[in-house]
Design an enzyme around this catalytic site. Structure first.
Site, short mmCIF file in Angstrom:
data_model
loop_
_atom_site.label_atom_id
_atom_site.label_comp_id
_atom_site.label_asym_id
_atom_site.label_seq_id
_atom_site.Cartn_x
_atom_site.Cartn_y
_atom_site.Cartn_z
N GLN A 15 -78.07 -10.59 10.98
CA GLN A 15 -78.09 -9.46 10.04
C GLN A 15 -77.26 -8.27 10.54
O GLN A 15 -76.86 -7.43 9.74
CB GLN A 15 -79.54 -8.99 9.80
CG GLN A 15 -80.37 -9.95 9.00
CD GLN A 15 -79.98 -9.99 7.52
OE1 GLN A 15 -79.48 -9.03 6.95
NE2 GLN A 15 -80.19 -11.13 6.89
N THR A 36 -64.71 -32.41 13.04
CA THR A 36 -63.41 -31.80 12.75
C THR A 36 -63.60 -30.36 12.27
O THR A 36 -64.42 -30.09 11.39
CB THR A 36 -62.69 -32.63 11.66
OG1 THR A 36 -62.61 -33.97 12.14
CG2 THR A 36 -61.30 -32.09 11.38
N SER A 85 -73.47 -15.25 11.57
CA SER A 85 -73.23 -16.08 10.39
C SER A 85 -72.28 -15.36 9.43
O SER A 85 -72.53 -14.20 9.08
CB SER A 85 -74.57 -16.35 9.70
OG SER A 85 -74.36 -17.08 8.51
N HIS A 123 -71.50 -15.54 6.24
CA HIS A 123 -71.79 -15.13 4.86
C HIS A 123 -72.59 -13.84 4.76
O HIS A 123 -72.82 -13.32 3.67
CB HIS A 123 -72.46 -16.27 4.07
CG HIS A 123 -73.90 -16.53 4.38
ND1 HIS A 123 -74.92 -16.02 3.61
CD2 HIS A 123 -74.50 -17.25 5.35
CE1 HIS A 123 -76.09 -16.45 4.09
NE2 HIS A 123 -75.86 -17.19 5.16
N ASN A 168 -84.35 -9.36 9.27
CA ASN A 168 -83.80 -9.64 7.94
C ASN A 168 -84.68 -9.11 6.80
O ASN A 168 -84.19 -8.93 5.69
CB ASN A 168 -83.57 -11.14 7.76
CG ASN A 168 -84.75 -11.97 8.18
OD1 ASN A 168 -85.18 -11.91 9.34
ND2 ASN A 168 -85.30 -12.73 7.26
N CYS A 200 -84.89 -16.95 1.98
CA CYS A 200 -85.12 -18.38 2.21
C CYS A 200 -86.58 -18.78 2.08
O CYS A 200 -86.91 -19.96 2.13
CB CYS A 200 -84.53 -18.80 3.53
SG CYS A 200 -84.88 -17.66 4.82
N GLY A 257 -75.86 -19.49 10.87
CA GLY A 257 -76.82 -18.88 11.78
C GLY A 257 -77.93 -19.83 12.19
O GLY A 257 -78.39 -19.82 13.34
N1 PLP Z 1 -81.19 -15.49 11.08
C1 PLP Z 1 -81.36 -14.44 10.26
C2 PLP Z 1 -81.90 -13.15 10.80
C3 PLP Z 1 -81.04 -14.54 8.91
O1 PLP Z 1 -81.22 -13.51 8.09
C4 PLP Z 1 -80.54 -15.79 8.43
C5 PLP Z 1 -80.24 -15.96 6.99
O2 PLP Z 1 -80.86 -15.41 6.13
C6 PLP Z 1 -80.37 -16.83 9.34
C7 PLP Z 1 -80.70 -16.66 10.65
C8 PLP Z 1 -79.81 -18.16 8.89
O3 PLP Z 1 -78.42 -18.06 8.73
P1 PLP Z 1 -77.61 -19.14 7.86
O4 PLP Z 1 -77.95 -18.90 6.43
O5 PLP Z 1 -76.16 -18.85 8.15
O6 PLP Z 1 -78.02 -20.48 8.37
#
Ligand code: PLP
Length: 382
Positions: free
Chosen positions: A179, A237, A199, A201, A151, A327, A70
């Protein structure tokens, strides 16, 4: 037994993704750019993954560009739109005040390169009102970025209306749907966005892969230079196994979305009601309208304690949550999202986010509701 209530930070691989990835790593490791049969098989499987992802996100396969996640997709969308805007004398960038740092820090970086940005305020409900967007748009606006769902609070935005305002004025509209994708219905074409970040994960796929969806008529400038992968726009790649894992996870999430979201929303509402009953001064962050909230997410501010200390105390009791965004944990920064919603800093410092999913159970919610008031009390007595 531990309780994982931190699904907004990341989700575990679902079986479908795990199976797809292990099979691809074992049998399909050739370079998709190689002309021999093994390479062509890898290219075919990459195309199938792209098609599945496009079908789930309501866009065309050629509108999907794989990224490392993301963060890269958000950076790419904004930097590309800024570069295109600069060609036409448009140097103003606009985003909501509650964006993820992947957007906000990109704006800061672009400011150092001579662009300017404006943040759209939100109300105490955490929602960007279309009138607030309209007020900040000007003839030199190059791009607007508003996330699909926040988030920290889980609050969802009126994207269609916001995108329509930009479309009317020929302004590029990007949404960070990291999200939301896989959790709530999402159609890139129906939303009317020009670019959208996702994203893997966050919807039971692997880490380190995501995508930027880009409408074919929206100009795109590459961030990286090298080979011709991703139609020359994103060299390196391709990770076929990760792409297959992402596709399998998204297909799984979307095909079970209705039952999972109904189940998870019930757990979330049980949690919200229980917290309010047992800790009357806890403040639910964002709208009271459950239809405008992701099914699994609820963030509370607990007065007179530190959210980080509470998350740690809960962790010691085997309950995994996060204080604000994963984060920024450990940085001591008070959430910019909560302060943008008018929550005083002292109260915002006591924020804890619960993010549930279909693997949580009513019994787990009840255990949280027994442990949480004790933990809050204990911290208040300190
Ligand atoms: N944007 C939002 C709203 C997110 O919650 C996150 C991750 O917590 C990201 C972007 C970043 O995504 P990634 O961890 O795949 O870089």
């Amino acid at each position: 037994m531990t309780i994982y209530a931190d699904n907004a930070a990341t989700t575990p691989l679902c079986d479908a993704a795990y199976d797809a990835m292990t099979a691809a790593m074992r049998d399909c490791w050739a370079n998709p750019s190689s002309p021999h049969r093994a390479g062509q098989e890898a290219a075919r499987r990459l195309l199938l993954a792209r098609r599945t992802i496009a079908a789930c996100l309501g866009c065309q396969p050629q509108e999907v560009y794989f990224t490392s996640g993301g963060t890269e997709a958000d950076n790419w969308a904004l930097i590309s739109a800024a570069r295109e805007g600069a060609k036409h004398g448009k140097r103003r960038l606009v985003a909501s005040a509650i964006e993820h740092h992947a957007v906000l820090h990109t704006l800061e970086s672009l400011r150092r390169d001579g662009f300017d940005y404006t943040l759209i305020p939100v109300g105490s409900d955490g929602i960007v009102q279309p009138e607030a967007l309209e007020r900040v748009l000007s003839a030199d606006t190059a791009v607007v970025s508003v996330m699909c769902a926040n988030n920290e609070t889980g609050v969802m935005q009126p994207l269609e209306e916001l995108a329509a305002l930009c479309r009317k004025r020929g302004i590029v509209f990007h949404t960070d749907a990291v999200q939301a994708a896989g959790h709530v219905p999402l159609s890139f074409s129906a939303l009317g966005c020009d670019m959208m970040s996702v994203s893997a994960h966050k919807f039971y796929g692997p880490k380190g892969i995501g995508a930027l969806c880009r409408r074919m008529t929206t100009p795109l400038h590459p961030l990286l230079f090298g080979g011709g992968q991703e139609r020359g726009m994103r060299p390196s790649t391709e990770n076929v196994a990760a792409a297959e894992g992402m596709a399998a996870a998204l297909e799984y999430s979307c095909s079970h979305m209705r039952e999972h979201s109904a189940y998870t929303a019930e757990l979330r509402d049980r949690l919200i009601a229980g917290v309010r009953e047992r800790i009357p001064d806890a403040v639910l962050c964002g709208t009271e309208n459950s239809a405008s909230r992701l099914p699994g997410t609820a963030c509370f501010c607990f007065p007179k304690i530190s959210g980080e200390a509470l998350a740690l105390t809960l962790s010691m009791a085997g309950i995994y949550v996060s204080s604000g965004a994963a984060c920024t944990t450990g940085t001591d920064a008070v959430s910019h999202v909560l302060t943008a919603m008018g929550i005083p800093e002292r109260l915002a410092a006591g924020a804890v986010r619960f993010s549930l999913d279909r693997r949580n159970t009513p019994d787990e919610i009840d255990r949280i509701l027994t442990t949480l008031p004790e933990a809050v009390e204990k911290l208040r007595r300190r």
